[in-house]
Design a protein around this motif. Structure first.
Motif, PDB file in Angstrom:
ATOM      1  N   PHE A  29       1.895   3.080  -3.639  1.00  0.00           N
ATOM      2  CA  PHE A  29       0.591   2.748  -4.218  1.00  0.00           C
ATOM      3  C   PHE A  29      -0.486   3.668  -3.633  1.00  0.00           C
ATOM      4  CE2 PHE A  29       2.191  -1.345  -5.697  1.00  0.00           C
ATOM      5  CZ  PHE A  29       3.167  -1.650  -4.767  1.00  0.00           C
ATOM      6  N   TRP A  30      -1.525   3.878  -4.429  1.00  0.00           N
ATOM      7  CA  TRP A  30      -2.767   4.452  -3.950  1.00  0.00           C
ATOM      8  C   TRP A  30      -3.902   3.481  -4.280  1.00  0.00           C
ATOM      9  CZ3 TRP A  30      -4.174   8.357  -0.858  1.00  0.00           C
ATOM     10  CH2 TRP A  30      -3.248   9.383  -0.591  1.00  0.00           C
ATOM     11  N   TYR A  31      -4.700   3.217  -3.248  1.00  0.00           N
ATOM     12  CA  TYR A  31      -5.883   2.380  -3.407  1.00  0.00           C
ATOM     13  C   TYR A  31      -7.123   3.183  -3.038  1.00  0.00           C
ATOM     14  CZ  TYR A  31      -3.159  -1.979  -3.701  1.00  0.00           C
ATOM     15  OH  TYR A  31      -2.316  -2.994  -4.098  1.00  0.00           O
ATOM     16  N   LEU A  39      -6.811  -0.755  -6.911  1.00  0.00           N
ATOM     17  CA  LEU A  39      -5.577  -0.021  -7.164  1.00  0.00           C
ATOM     18  C   LEU A  39      -5.837   1.130  -8.122  1.00  0.00           C
ATOM     19  CD1 LEU A  39      -2.422   0.001  -6.806  1.00  0.00           C
ATOM     20  CD2 LEU A  39      -2.348  -1.269  -8.963  1.00  0.00           C
ATOM     21  N   LEU A  40      -5.436   2.336  -7.707  1.00  0.00           N
ATOM     22  CA  LEU A  40      -5.552   3.507  -8.574  1.00  0.00           C
ATOM     23  C   LEU A  40      -4.294   3.703  -9.413  1.00  0.00           C
ATOM     24  CD1 LEU A  40      -7.167   6.198  -6.235  1.00  0.00           C
ATOM     25  CD2 LEU A  40      -8.230   5.074  -8.196  1.00  0.00           C
ATOM     26  N   ALA A  73      -0.148   3.415   0.289  1.00  0.00           N
ATOM     27  CA  ALA A  73       0.549   2.249   0.823  1.00  0.00           C
ATOM     28  C   ALA A  73       1.960   2.187   0.258  1.00  0.00           C
ATOM     29  CB  ALA A  73      -0.208   0.961   0.489  1.00  0.00           C
ATOM     30  N   VAL A  74       2.843   1.573   1.034  1.00  0.00           N
ATOM     31  CA  VAL A  74       4.213   1.369   0.573  1.00  0.00           C
ATOM     32  C   VAL A  74       4.585  -0.091   0.738  1.00  0.00           C
ATOM     33  CG1 VAL A  74       4.859   3.709   1.212  1.00  0.00           C
ATOM     34  CG2 VAL A  74       5.350   1.838   2.782  1.00  0.00           C
ATOM     35  N   THR A 108       4.962  -6.312  -5.677  1.00  0.00           N
ATOM     36  CA  THR A 108       4.171  -5.715  -6.748  1.00  0.00           C
ATOM     37  C   THR A 108       2.807  -5.377  -6.165  1.00  0.00           C
ATOM     38  OG1 THR A 108       3.267  -7.816  -7.477  1.00  0.00           O
ATOM     39  CG2 THR A 108       5.286  -7.068  -8.539  1.00  0.00           C
ATOM     40  N   GLU A 109       1.968  -4.782  -6.977  1.00  0.00           N
ATOM     41  CA  GLU A 109       0.668  -4.392  -6.458  1.00  0.00           C
ATOM     42  C   GLU A 109      -0.156  -5.617  -6.087  1.00  0.00           C
ATOM     43  OE1 GLU A 109       1.821  -4.064  -9.454  1.00  0.00           O
ATOM     44  OE2 GLU A 109       0.265  -4.179 -11.007  1.00  0.00           O
ATOM     45  N   ALA A 110      -0.956  -5.452  -5.050  1.00  0.00           N
ATOM     46  CA  ALA A 110      -1.833  -6.520  -4.597  1.00  0.00           C
ATOM     47  C   ALA A 110      -3.248  -6.269  -5.093  1.00  0.00           C
ATOM     48  CB  ALA A 110      -1.816  -6.600  -3.071  1.00  0.00           C
TER      49      ALA A 110
END
Lengths: 115, 112
Positions: free
Chosen positions: A34-36, A46-47, A92-93, B99-101
């Motif tokens: 993830f990229w935030y 969240l991007l 993030a992972v 999943t995404e937070a």
């Protein structure tokens, strides 16, 4: 132990220039990635995310990221930066084998945009 | 409507006090979290709840006690506050684990 590294603590780019923020992770299998983005005084937005499939993922605000398994990397890119992109960016992972939802974050990269 | 909301946004208190931070999500998610962001902006998970049950307690001092009265709420109570507890605390939720937070706006806690 799993870890996430963002090698660049601070990056300055000119408005209109391209951007690449680096992210490397340490994990034996493929994690969820993830990229935030965090604007001053705000929460994390969240991007984009990568779970599986196409290794080039598109996100919001014109951002994209590419997963490279061989390099354990998930770098974030944008072809033309806008002044409003100035913020803190976090990679993030989540460990795919875990059932906890725990996100492990990198230390963040501060993006400054010059006019 | 705000998806994940925390109150208060700012909290200034003296050492030794007890304080609570409330979190509510209206996304219908099963999993909720508390994260702590320190002065260097490093984010680390504290707790994770799935369907009101604790699934992660990331070696947090027992002065911190989360409580989940229902799936939509996860509150954080802190006893005997210390200077080192000063940080920004983020609540988050996800539809299920891995999943995404989605994060709230954060609560900036300052202990003086």
């Amino acid at each position: 132990a799993q870890s996430v590294t963002q090698p660049d603590i601070h990056i300055t780019v000119s408005e209109g220039a391209s951007l690449e923020l680096r992210c490397n992770y340490s994990y034996g299998a493929t994690p969820y990635l993830f990229w935030y983005v965090q604007s001053p005084g705000q929460g994390l937005q969240l991007l984009l995310k990568y779970f599986s499939g196409d290794t080039l993922v598109q996100g919001i605000k014109g951002f994209e990221a590419e997963f490279k398994r061989s390099q354990s990397s998930f770098n974030l890119r944008k072809p033309s930066v806008h002044w409003s992109d100035a913020a803190e960016y976090f990679c993030a992972v989540a460990i795919s084998s875990s059932n906890t939802g725990k996100l492990i974050f990198g230390q963040g990269t501060t993006l400054q945009v010059k006019p | 409507d705000t998806a994940v909301s925390q109150t208060p946004k700012y909290l200034v208190t003296q050492m030794g006090n007890d304080k609570s931070i409330k979190c509510e999500q209206n996304l219908g998610h099963d999993t909720m979290y508390w994260y702590k962001q320190d002065s260097k902006k490093f984010l680390k998970i504290m707790f994770s709840y799935n369907n009101k049950e604790l699934i992660i307690n990331e070696t947090v001092p027992n002065r911190f006690s989360p409580k989940s009265p229902d799936k939509a709420h996860l509150n954080l109570h802190i006893n005997s506050l210390e200077l080192g507890d000063s940080a920004v605390y983020f609540c988050a939720s996800s539809p299920f684990t891995n999943t995404e937070a989605f994060f709230g706006q954060g609560t900036r806690l300052t202990v003086v």
